[in-house]
Design a protein around this motif. Sequence first.
Motif, short mmCIF file in Angstrom:
data_model
loop_
_atom_site.label_atom_id
_atom_site.label_comp_id
_atom_site.label_asym_id
_atom_site.label_seq_id
_atom_site.Cartn_x
_atom_site.Cartn_y
_atom_site.Cartn_z
N ALA A 229 0.81 -1.21 0.00
CA ALA A 229 0.00 0.00 0.00
C ALA A 229 0.85 1.26 0.00
N ARG A 230 0.38 2.26 -0.74
CA ARG A 230 1.02 3.58 -0.73
C ARG A 230 0.04 4.59 -0.12
N THR A 231 0.59 5.45 0.72
CA THR A 231 -0.18 6.52 1.32
C THR A 231 0.69 7.76 1.36
N GLY A 232 0.22 8.85 1.96
CA GLY A 232 1.06 10.03 2.08
C GLY A 232 0.43 11.28 1.49
N LEU A 233 1.02 12.41 1.86
CA LEU A 233 0.47 13.72 1.51
C LEU A 233 0.62 14.06 0.04
N GLU A 234 1.50 13.38 -0.69
CA GLU A 234 1.57 13.63 -2.12
C GLU A 234 0.23 13.36 -2.79
N ASP A 235 -0.41 12.27 -2.40
CA ASP A 235 -1.63 11.82 -3.07
C ASP A 235 -2.91 12.35 -2.45
#
Length: 284
Positions: A229-235
């Motif tokens: 899984a990818r998360t973070g403020l970029e997306d």
Amino acid sequence: MTDLSQNPCIICVAITGSLPTKENNPAVPITVAEQIESTHEAFEAGATIAHCHVRDDEGKPTSDPERFARLKEGLEKHCPGMIVQLSTGGRSGAGRTRGGMLPLSPDMASLSVGSNNFPTRVYENPPDLVDWLAAEMLTHGVKPEIEAFDLSHILQAAKMHRDGRIKDRPYVQFVMGVKNAMPADREVFDYYIHTVKRLFGADTPWCAAGIGADQITLNDWAISSGGHARTGLEDNVRIDRDRLAPSNAALVRRATDLCAKYGRPVATWQQARAILGLKMPATA
């Protein structure tokens, strides 16, 4: 339901990106120092890959190798063992400037192998540039993460793997929810998984990223389906409909909560490197 208890989940944190600003969310880390601090918090929360962009003094996206070098050095010092993945995305530069940081030999780098529409423009990845970026990654020992915005990108990655332009088994990330590109569609998502397993083998690791409100949806689908899984403020700059995310770490914790919900362990950095076939750092 498949037993996920023996399948650790790698969590990638996309810390900054090219678009979010302090006006969108004050927690977006812009300077290298802010990025290192934000990534360290996310690392402690469970993230084991840092997907990195850098900004110039005005906060605009850049591919400046010197800034990438300072960020990479800081992450290796303060987040020992974490996988550093540098972006070669198109908003940070044009042509081969997009790969100017690859001689730094990060663990990984993003590689988009085809073009697609973005909200207001075409995300151009012409074949000659894709081939050059892939060759640079081979030269400098960088594992590509294939950012698949379309089914054709998975098939192109398979072709590049067969003819040697991509070494080892590709690590594919499905990107869904970009306006004018692939929406978050569960049947398409399931077919992406089927296609990766058909082309690369049933035990091939894969990842998924959702944009904006689709981030939590793709986190849920990926974690419950055995992917990463990818998360973070970029997306995505929000923790829910009504509140801004207070940090990258908060979004990572939201993903780790989903891992707990599905009885799935969060991968340590050692496990993440083993899953992706990456060498262990000498200093960690």
